[in-house]
Design an enzyme around this catalytic site. Structure first.
Site, mmCIF file in Angstrom:
data_model
loop_
_atom_site.group_PDB
_atom_site.id
_atom_site.type_symbol
_atom_site.label_atom_id
_atom_site.label_comp_id
_atom_site.label_asym_id
_atom_site.label_seq_id
_atom_site.Cartn_x
_atom_site.Cartn_y
_atom_site.Cartn_z
ATOM 1 N N HIS A 108 -4.115 4.404 4.689
ATOM 2 C CA HIS A 108 -5.232 3.571 4.658
ATOM 3 C C HIS A 108 -6.332 4.092 3.757
ATOM 4 C CE1 HIS A 108 -8.394 0.726 5.417
ATOM 5 N NE2 HIS A 108 -9.171 1.820 6.242
ATOM 6 N N TYR A 131 3.498 5.297 9.990
ATOM 7 C CA TYR A 131 3.839 3.871 10.460
ATOM 8 C C TYR A 131 4.656 3.180 9.719
ATOM 9 C CZ TYR A 131 -0.708 3.247 8.741
ATOM 10 O OH TYR A 131 -2.001 3.196 7.889
ATOM 11 N N ARG A 184 0.786 -1.154 -0.156
ATOM 12 C CA ARG A 184 -0.064 0.163 -0.045
ATOM 13 C C ARG A 184 0.892 1.390 0.076
ATOM 14 N NH1 ARG A 184 -2.965 0.575 5.285
ATOM 15 N NH2 ARG A 184 -1.493 2.326 5.543
HETATM 16 C C1 LIG Z 1 -15.340 -6.182 10.290
HETATM 17 C C2 LIG Z 1 -14.488 -4.930 10.378
HETATM 18 N N1 LIG Z 1 -13.245 -4.700 11.087
HETATM 19 C C3 LIG Z 1 -12.750 -3.533 10.940
HETATM 20 C C4 LIG Z 1 -12.746 -2.721 9.956
HETATM 21 C C5 LIG Z 1 -12.042 -1.647 10.083
HETATM 22 N N2 LIG Z 1 -10.913 -1.402 8.970
HETATM 23 C C6 LIG Z 1 -11.433 -1.150 7.807
HETATM 24 S S1 LIG Z 1 -10.278 -1.268 6.560
HETATM 25 C C7 LIG Z 1 -9.167 -2.087 7.475
HETATM 26 C C8 LIG Z 1 -8.016 -2.726 7.222
HETATM 27 C C9 LIG Z 1 -8.007 -3.908 6.218
HETATM 28 O O1 LIG Z 1 -6.983 -4.446 5.777
HETATM 29 P P1 LIG Z 1 -7.111 -5.145 4.399
HETATM 30 O O2 LIG Z 1 -7.812 -6.375 4.577
HETATM 31 O O3 LIG Z 1 -5.428 -5.817 4.484
HETATM 32 O O4 LIG Z 1 -7.318 -4.287 3.246
HETATM 33 P P2 LIG Z 1 -6.505 -3.113 2.909
HETATM 34 O O5 LIG Z 1 -6.994 -1.760 3.712
HETATM 35 O O6 LIG Z 1 -4.929 -3.074 3.375
HETATM 36 O O7 LIG Z 1 -6.558 -3.191 1.402
HETATM 37 C C10 LIG Z 1 -9.863 -2.183 9.063
HETATM 38 C C11 LIG Z 1 -9.273 -2.916 10.224
HETATM 39 C C12 LIG Z 1 -13.744 -2.974 9.129
HETATM 40 N N3 LIG Z 1 -14.123 -2.304 7.960
HETATM 41 N N4 LIG Z 1 -14.449 -4.103 9.178
#
Ligand SMILES: Cc1ncc(C[n+]2csc(CCOP(=O)(O)OP(=O)(O)O)c2C)c(N)n1
Ligand SMILES: Cc1ncc(C[n+]2csc(CCOP(=O)(O)OP(=O)(O)O)c2C)c(N)n1
Ligand SMILES: [Mg+2]
Ligand SMILES: [Mg+2]
Lengths: 341, 324, 324, 341
Positions: D263, D271, D259
């Site tokens: 986020h 970080y 990434r």
């Molecule tokens: C059930 C749930 N828990 C927490 C979140 C908060 N949240 C949104 S995106 C994210 C990280 C997602 O990581 P990843 O699946 O690796 O996708 P990336 O954002 O890295 O593409 C989190 C923890 C959420 N959307 N849904």
């Protein structure tokens, strides 16, 4: 289904010797569990429905006792066990008496859940036994929490968290195993693969060849053992609890067995092929254990007979005692949902 | 007295309890170096390290499970849902494992589940929910929802010290918009005690969370119209302080229930029912409920404003009651 | 007319719709050769094969997910929770994926989720729940709960033909205890229409599911005391037939709300609120709610009987209202 | 973390040749996605908060576009795509115009969700694009359902269901993959392993060495590819969609990437170690693709310049157009939660 029956050859573990008392104790608990559950079934089938001792339904572990007995027998007193619905063996090993079990089944005064929960849904936090939750894998994340707290406090206790081949399809199991891997939690996941989930055979539960291989996806070891051999179960789980106690993290042990009864006392299980049952009956864990003990000259026929008589007497007593106790009656105390209102 | 933001008050409560009690620790997603997505745990990781500020994988089930298991095994976990909306992914762990635990086996679970909730942030259906009615209906979960920095700190400290599971609903909109006086020392605001945040004589309005501030705003406007609003901030939904609500109502004889959650089947319906069942004869006019529209929370600001209860809604309800 | 058990009526509805419409199929745990744990799909596997009677792994998330995805892609799945209690493990799929789908994107989801619910079977906290209030509070889910074999068949057929997600709460206790007249041909009982199952003049009692039968029993006993009960069986909770309820109440001016679910925050609170908001002036006495105690469902028969609403509760409420 | 970066050597797939138009089209969509998302970020950072075009927050796929573009480019018109929040590429490939995207971000008249949902949460069932649901893996079981219906109807369509390395810890993903294995559903699970889940690195997300190996536990193939190489992604996913279309069931493709932004638009992502970012910037999927096309003599510098100009013009137009449109206003029609009231 056949593809699931093959068990990876177990390494020669004779090096880790199990003390005679432990072996005899496991044998005793196999018998005690069997006798207790047989009685649950016959009581269920023959009782007056208006005055049952087996209230609701019963869940048995017949033919699978070695998993629960063997795994729980590896534990120290302060270790924890998160029960599944096939863990009567562990309850007995961990100190529940047959009387307590029948009081629980009968919703009688003195029962541990006081009639609020039923049949195999019981435990005792003081005895470090976490009661089964119906939603199958539901106890695994709790087991993780208990284990996390042990690490936090610097205690060397471990947790055993069992679940079934059907439960293995649930998300909760995945989350729990992955989480345990990340934090190297002292948990041993014991998978009771009895090849059925109610009427659904394992081949319709997953396309995976080997459930223990799921451990690869969580970064910790997994292995399969003959779930009908209490000595093998003990060895495999002991190795894993030792590992956990050393701080090396979780292990997944897949114990292969077969559900010899229906899903519950109400289920004749006509859907299970007869030949399969017959084949597995020959591998009855009690026979396997008795044979082992006899071969090793650890159990004489007289001793065997004595244990069996002792077991029968204990169960007779428990049933009689439970029957003699009054039903639990409603009271405001039993309506509490909080410690502090 | 020193003023803190609502979000800071929450952080201070956690920090003070962690300093005072070794058993207290934090567990949740991105609570480590990141300090939580709303910065509530900022600095805690630096002070307490990764043993006591535990950054987890995306696994709400594990977070709630850890809260249950660790509280069974002698600790006092303060677990965090990143957004209260995500609790649905751990609903079985909360509703089937935690809620009935004490009933089933007589073992209490001293954990807190912090749930940032509520709308007004323009982040749509999945980050704005007020899900408290689901928990409210489910026996075995204590529920609090502070509206001020003072209460936020005191209720959280009380929740952490409480022997039972407490769902702590903190409103995201108040984190860094609302400042208020907060004592430096540690103190408890007891669970189950409502507060009269404004005395009045004509109409009682019962609310909690962000909506208390809408009620305050409305009260000021209504004062000019000669309508005197008494505001009851419930603070706890379970245990529920029926007495304070009933006492206020028996004084005014007219009552409005206001919450941000969906109106249908919301907590307001229960409150209204309690009034009818326990003080029917005091009703000088039909009670009025105000809540959100019966749709998911829309993303667009215009739509969200239309969806949410408004000061205008309160004014209208109060005028209607005044003239009733 | 021919009589069927409630459970048989459900099965007939599914079978007839499957015969009439290729898109209709069944998906759930143990629904194959086993015929479902309550035998509701008995014979369907033999008639329709494993394409249309799909036996799944233990994966409630997948079952609800399949209902959503398959209904998006042109089918009409009739999905089954083995017990409604287990929906908690798929709550996010139901509440976050299914419920807001139409709102978010304008695509409708024509699926039915059959949820066997309710107590009285002595199977404890995890197999006896009445979880409808959780869904009732959540926008985007239609909810029905038939009390008779006739309605069970007609409502299920209507639900299957409905273009939106319908949660179909079927009461386990009625499966093979309740028989009633059921036409052989296919027919719909429209969603959102309550029925007056008994006319009366003194008091209206509003209920649904098993509890309707308790109301009937109570009505017979009360008749002897000279109290005439009118029974409104809601049949649907969403859409809700407010008109029929209001009309009955405006005739009797006294009302009882009865459900098996937990009283606190239950559907009864909303119904009571609607009456107060829309027909306050017709209230000749405080409305009364009857529901279960605020605890998990106990396993023991004695405890469960104490937990559940009883005929006695209705008698007492009616007497109180009569003399009010 | 480093251990997760190594990608299993990809087999030589030059045998499956990708037509030139497909390659150029993928290059175009890489550029279009990048330009669109860059604009989202600069708009977000510079707009008047009282009159935003980027309402709420934006979610970008910068540096990871090859996964979404490459995977979705394997699809036929009637196939389905269940979006994650890093799938702007797929939305564009599947026919959403930049105008539609900015109308959506801006909650303007003409936006597909009509302001009811925001930013990357959009789709269109008629275009077989299932909108992202915030609860991360939530779309996978829906993708299964769509695929099950395709099998049921005898259609040869397939479904792509992407998710992140963080989402991989969720139970929903486990249930969906296991279920897809049992029913041999025509689904390709595309795992976007960008090594972070907000602030949590993959090493704290799982102890697994390789996420693609989870497929073993579900009984279908899994593999890892270089997620920054659109040609490799295309090849791996195409092989999997072909397989799915032939009725052979699901595949898990782990695409490894990084990434490069925060986020979301609100996150400076301090970080993430700088060196890591620098290293990955050199592997920018646009650079990789451009290099590939140039090497193969499929793209001249003039053509490249033209595409870039076209892309910029399209985005300029889209932003301007979206800005010119009025905000969506509340209306009873927008409050509907059912088709049939
Ligand atoms: C059930 C749930 N828990 C927490 C979140 C908060 N949240 C949104 S995106 C994210 C990280 C997602 O990581 P990843 O699946 O690796 O996708 P990336 O954002 O890295 O593409 C989190 C923890 C959420 N959307 N849904
Ligand atoms: C979430 C959930 N879904 C369904 C059930 C109903 N159910 C009870 S036991 C069972 C089968 C469990 O199979 P397995 O995990 O293999 O354990 P076994 O009974 O074979 O020991 C099912 C489906 C349940 N208890 N919980
Ligand atoms: Mg099994
Ligand atoms: Mg990621």
């Amino acid at each position: 289904m056949g593809r699931h029956l093959k068990v990876a050859a177990t390494e020669n573990r004779e090096s880790i010797t199990i003390p005679r008392e432990k072996l005899l104790s496991m044998y005793y608990y196999l018998l005690l569990t069997r006798e207790l559950e047989n009685r649950v079934l016959t009581l269920y089938q023959n009782q007056n429905p208006m005055d049952p001792l087996i209230v609701g339904k019963g869940y048995l572990s017949t033919g699978q006792e070695a998993i629960s007995v063997g795994s729980s027998s590896t534990l120290e007193k302060d270790d924890w066990f998160c029960a599944s619905h096939r863990d009567m063996g562990a309850h007995l090993v961990r100190g529940f008496t047959p009387r307590e079990v029948f009081l629980q089944y009968g919703c009688r005064e003195g029962s541990i859940t006081k009639g609020r929960d039923g049949n195999v849904h019981f435990g005792d936090i003081n005895r470090h036994m976490i009661p089964f939750i119906s939603h199958m894998g539901a106890n695994l994340p709790i087991g993780n929490g208990v284990a996390a707290a042990a690490l936090y406090k610097g205690e060397k206790t471990v947790v055993i968290a069992p679940f079934g081949d059907g439960a293995a399809s649930q998300g909760v199991i995945h989350e729990a195993m992955n989480y345990a891997g990340v934090f190297k939690l002292p948990v041993v996941f014991v998978l009771n693969n009895n090849q059925w989930a109610i009427s659904t055979p394992i081949s319709r539960q997953t396309a995976a060849k080997n459930l223990y291989e799921r451990a690869i996806g969580y970064g910790f070891p997994g292995k399969a053992v003959d779930g009908n051999n209490v000595v093998e179960v003990y060895h495999a789980v002991k190795e894993a609890t030792d590992r956990a106690r050393r701080g090396e993290g979780p292990t997944l042990i897949e114990c292969r067995t077969m559900r010899l009864t229906g899903h519950g006392t109400h289920d004749p299980a006509t859907y299970v092929p007869k030949e399969e049952l017959e084949m597995w009956k020959k591998k009855d864990p009690i026979l396997v254990c008795r044979h082992y003990l006899t071969e090793k000259n650890l159990l004489s026929p007289e001793e065997d007979k004595k244990v069996q008589e002792r077991v029968t007497a204990e169960i007779d007593d428990a049933v009689e005692y439970a029957r003699s106790q009054p039903l639990i009656k409603p009271s405001p105390e039993l309506d509490r949902v909080f410690l502090k209102m | 007295m020193r003023e803190l933001y609502y979000g800071e008050a929450i952080r201070e409560a956690v920090r003070q309890e962690m300093r005072a009690d070794e058993r207290v620790y934090v567990v949740g997603e991105d609570v480590g170096t990141y300090g939580g997505v709303y910065g509530i745990s900022k600095g805690l990781f630096e002070e307490f390290g990764d043993k006591r500020v535990k950054n987890t994988p995306i696994s709400e089930i594990s977070i709630v499970g850890e809260a249950i298991g660790a509280s069974l095994n002698g600790l006092r976990p303060v677990a965090e849902m990143q957004f209260s909306d995500f609790i649905t992914t751990a609903m079985s762990t909360l509703f089937d494992a935690a809620a009935p635990f004490y009933f089933r086996i007589g073992a209490n679970l001293p954990f807190v589940l912090r749930c940032p909730f509520g709308g007004g942030q323009r982040i749509g259906p999945y980050h704005s929910k007020c899900p408290e009615a689901w928990m409210f209906h489910t026996p075995g979960l204590k529920i609090v929802a502070p509206s001020t920095p003072y209460d936020a700190k005191g209720l959280l400290i009380a929740a952490i010290r409480d022997p039972d599971p407490v769902i702590y609903f903190e409103h995201k909109k108040l984190y860094y918009e609302l400042k208020g006086e907060v004592p430096e020392e540690s103190y408890e605001v007891p669970l189950g005690k409502a507060s009269i945040v404004r005395e009045g004589s004509d109409i009682t309005i019962v609310s909690y969370g962000w909506m208390v501030h809408l009620a305050r705003e409305a009260a000021k406007l209504l004062e000019k119209e000669g309508i005197s609003l008494e505001i009851v901030d419930l603070r706890s939904l379970c245990p529920l302080d029926e007495e304070t609500m009933l006492a206020s109502f028996k004084k005014t004889n007219k009552i409005i229930f206001l919450h941000e959650a969906w109106l249908r089947g919301g907590v307001g319906a229960e409150l209204l029912s309690i009034i009818c069942e326990k003080a029917f004869d005091y009703l000088a006019a039909p009670p009025i409920r105000i809540g959100a529209k019966n749709t998911p929370v829309p993303y667009s600001p215009l739509l969200e404003d239309d969806y949410l209860p408004s000061v205008q809604d309160i004014l209208e309800a109060a005028r209607k009651l005044k003239s009733a």
